[in-house]
Design a protein around this motif. Structure first.
Motif, PDB file in Angstrom:
ATOM      1  N   THR A  25       0.670  -1.207  -0.106  1.00 61.14           N
ATOM      2  CA  THR A  25      -0.021  -0.110   0.015  1.00 61.14           C
ATOM      3  C   THR A  25       0.903   1.182   0.061  1.00 61.14           C
ATOM      4  O   THR A  25       0.227   2.343  -0.130  1.00 61.14           O
ATOM      5  CB  THR A  25      -0.889   0.115   1.085  1.00 61.14           C
ATOM      6  OG1 THR A  25      -0.283   0.078   2.407  1.00 61.14           O
ATOM      7  CG2 THR A  25      -1.959  -1.155   1.274  1.00 61.14           C
ATOM      8  N   ARG A  26       2.227   1.169   0.393  1.00 60.04           N
ATOM      9  CA  ARG A  26       2.809   2.344   0.427  1.00 60.04           C
ATOM     10  C   ARG A  26       2.629   3.258   1.565  1.00 60.04           C
ATOM     11  O   ARG A  26       3.140   4.463   1.360  1.00 60.04           O
ATOM     12  CB  ARG A  26       3.259   3.008  -0.828  1.00 60.04           C
ATOM     13  CG  ARG A  26       3.765   2.252  -2.069  1.00 60.04           C
ATOM     14  CD  ARG A  26       3.960   2.991  -3.043  1.00 60.04           C
ATOM     15  NE  ARG A  26       4.379   1.794  -4.328  1.00 60.04           N
ATOM     16  CZ  ARG A  26       5.810   1.585  -4.394  1.00 60.04           C
ATOM     17  NH1 ARG A  26       6.632   2.008  -3.691  1.00 60.04           N
ATOM     18  NH2 ARG A  26       6.006   0.602  -5.297  1.00 60.04           N
ATOM     19  N   PHE A  27       1.876   2.637   2.396  1.00 55.28           N
ATOM     20  CA  PHE A  27       1.445   3.672   3.667  1.00 55.28           C
ATOM     21  C   PHE A  27       2.672   3.888   4.532  1.00 55.28           C
ATOM     22  O   PHE A  27       3.286   2.430   4.831  1.00 55.28           O
ATOM     23  CB  PHE A  27       0.518   3.161   4.388  1.00 55.28           C
ATOM     24  CG  PHE A  27      -0.939   3.704   3.823  1.00 55.28           C
ATOM     25  CD1 PHE A  27      -1.669   4.926   4.674  1.00 55.28           C
ATOM     26  CD2 PHE A  27      -1.497   3.455   2.750  1.00 55.28           C
ATOM     27  CE1 PHE A  27      -2.833   5.396   4.032  1.00 55.28           C
ATOM     28  CE2 PHE A  27      -2.828   3.785   2.382  1.00 55.28           C
ATOM     29  CZ  PHE A  27      -3.520   5.117   2.938  1.00 55.28           C
ATOM     30  N   ALA A 119      -3.369   0.454   8.144  1.00 54.10           N
ATOM     31  CA  ALA A 119      -2.630   1.190   7.148  1.00 54.10           C
ATOM     32  C   ALA A 119      -2.795   2.644   7.455  1.00 54.10           C
ATOM     33  O   ALA A 119      -3.898   2.958   7.487  1.00 54.10           O
ATOM     34  CB  ALA A 119      -2.456   0.969   5.848  1.00 54.10           C
ATOM     35  N   THR A 125      -4.372  11.540   3.338  1.00 50.28           N
ATOM     36  CA  THR A 125      -3.605  10.931   2.202  1.00 50.28           C
ATOM     37  C   THR A 125      -4.996  10.156   1.486  1.00 50.28           C
ATOM     38  O   THR A 125      -5.922   9.461   2.409  1.00 50.28           O
ATOM     39  CB  THR A 125      -2.785   9.464   2.473  1.00 50.28           C
ATOM     40  OG1 THR A 125      -1.819  10.599   3.197  1.00 50.28           O
ATOM     41  CG2 THR A 125      -2.218   8.874   1.246  1.00 50.28           C
ATOM     42  N   VAL A 127      -7.387   7.605   0.101  1.00 46.32           N
ATOM     43  CA  VAL A 127      -7.391   6.261   0.245  1.00 46.32           C
ATOM     44  C   VAL A 127      -8.477   5.669  -0.928  1.00 46.32           C
ATOM     45  O   VAL A 127      -9.496   5.797  -0.596  1.00 46.32           O
ATOM     46  CB  VAL A 127      -7.577   5.801   1.715  1.00 46.32           C
ATOM     47  CG1 VAL A 127      -7.659   4.200   1.646  1.00 46.32           C
ATOM     48  CG2 VAL A 127      -6.675   6.247   2.573  1.00 46.32           C
ATOM     49  N   SER A 131      -5.104   1.519  -3.141  1.00 44.09           N
ATOM     50  CA  SER A 131      -4.732   1.377  -1.833  1.00 44.09           C
ATOM     51  C   SER A 131      -5.374   0.174  -1.233  1.00 44.09           C
ATOM     52  O   SER A 131      -4.985  -0.643  -0.364  1.00 44.09           O
ATOM     53  CB  SER A 131      -4.630   2.308  -0.864  1.00 44.09           C
ATOM     54  OG  SER A 131      -3.441   3.619  -1.191  1.00 44.09           O
ATOM     55  N   THR A 132      -6.778   0.426  -1.239  1.00 44.26           N
ATOM     56  CA  THR A 132      -7.613  -0.697  -0.622  1.00 44.26           C
ATOM     57  C   THR A 132      -7.406  -2.162  -1.150  1.00 44.26           C
ATOM     58  O   THR A 132      -7.536  -2.952  -0.296  1.00 44.26           O
ATOM     59  CB  THR A 132      -8.951  -0.194  -0.510  1.00 44.26           C
ATOM     60  OG1 THR A 132      -9.080   1.129  -0.216  1.00 44.26           O
ATOM     61  CG2 THR A 132      -9.985  -1.172   0.022  1.00 44.26           C
ATOM     62  N   ALA A 135      -4.457  -3.905   0.002  1.00 41.97           N
ATOM     63  CA  ALA A 135      -4.637  -4.143   1.404  1.00 41.97           C
ATOM     64  C   ALA A 135      -5.653  -5.346   1.931  1.00 41.97           C
ATOM     65  O   ALA A 135      -5.510  -6.224   2.785  1.00 41.97           O
ATOM     66  CB  ALA A 135      -5.277  -2.667   2.453  1.00 41.97           C
TER      67      ALA A 135
END
Length: 288
Positions: A25-27, A119, A125, A127, A131-132, A135
């Motif tokens: 996710t790069r979180f 995350a 940021t 989302v 990203s989801t 994850a």
């Protein structure tokens, strides 16, 4: 996904999942925990700047993670501190770390939440699906690993160990062993992770060793018969009396494909029927 040689405990499995979550996710911050009694104890944390998240225990329905667990779906907020959609039981932990954006994904096993992954980011940021989706994939892989491990352990607990196995298994024990073997084969056939399949293969070999039906070296045929993994999968199901259609459903194959695998296995074993093929495979130690 998981390097099984390092997955000796649930804690190690969770730790790897959290690292994978951050990578995919790069979180900057990722953390999570598994159900411990009536709450989830957060035991894996990476990327944090403070120690505020340590000791966090999440109750169902409480906070973002508790809501995700209750609703069995991901929940997110772009501004945790001002969100009106969640309780703020855990503000001391989350805001203590300075997190503003937070994504919570439940780990669902057998239709119920068994943990939650988070995350987070210190700034607001966006989302979205980018990203989801990864994850959710990590949470599903973790859930799959937990489900397989528990099923394997449950099955193995019902079987005698080599040290305590009687000289001859009772009919009930033998049938349970054969059902366990066929189920492990069907689970393994659905997995894409090679290391996990290798672990299941070692358990399958243990079941074979418990069956006690292999031929002695003196009676083994000169020509070694090799069956493909899929041929063994199909024969293991056929040994339980399943029809071609039932085997196809169990292994996610076409019925015609099942028939083809049975045909090649029968040819290799010199058998004219599926029952003779099963008996031949058992004599050679290929099936329990």
């Amino acid at each position: 996904m998981y390097p099984m040689e390092t997955m000796g405990t649930d804690a190690q499995l969770l730790s790897y999942a959290v690292r994978e979550l951050a990578r995919r996710t790069r979180f900057p911050v990722a953390f999570g925990g598994l159900l411990d009694g009536n709450s989830v104890a957060v035991t894996a944390i990476i990327g944090n700047r403070t120690r505020s998240l340590e000791g966090l225990r999440v109750q169902p329905q409480r906070g973002l993670g508790g809501r995700a667990m209750t609703e069995l779906r991901p929940r997110m907020t772009h501004d945790y501190g001002s969100s009106q959609l969640i309780t703020h039981d855990y503000d001391g932990f989350v805001l203590g770390e300075g997190l503003r954006t937070l994504l919570a994904i439940p780990v669902i096993v057998g239709g119920r939440s068994r943990g939650v992954l988070y995350a987070g980011a210190w700034a607001e940021t966006p989302v979205g699906d980018l990203s989801t989706a990864p994850a959710v994939q990590v949470a599903e892989l973790l859930a799959s690993e937990i489900r397989v491990r528990e099923e394997v352990e449950r099955r193995m607990r019902t079987l005698p160990t080599p040290a305590t196995a009687p000289p001859a298994l009772t009919p009930v024990q033998r049938e349970e062993l054969r059902e366990s073997y066929a189920e492990l084969r069907s689970i393994s056939a659905a997995l894409k992770d090679a290391s996990l399949r290798a672990r299941l293969a070692s358990l399958e070999n243990r079941l074979l060793s418990l069956s006690g039906d292999t031929e002695s070296a003196a009676t083994q045929p000169v020509t070694t018969i090799h069956l493909s993994p899929r041929e063994i999968d199909v024969l293991a199901c056929a040994a339980l009396g399943l029809t071609n259609a039932e085997i196809a459903a169990e292994l996610s194959l076409r019925e015609g494909t099942v028939k083809a695998y049975l045909g090649t296995a029968m040819t290799k074993l010199g058998a004219s029927t599926r029952h003779a093929a099963v008996a031949g495979a058992r004599r050679r130690g290929l099936l329990p």
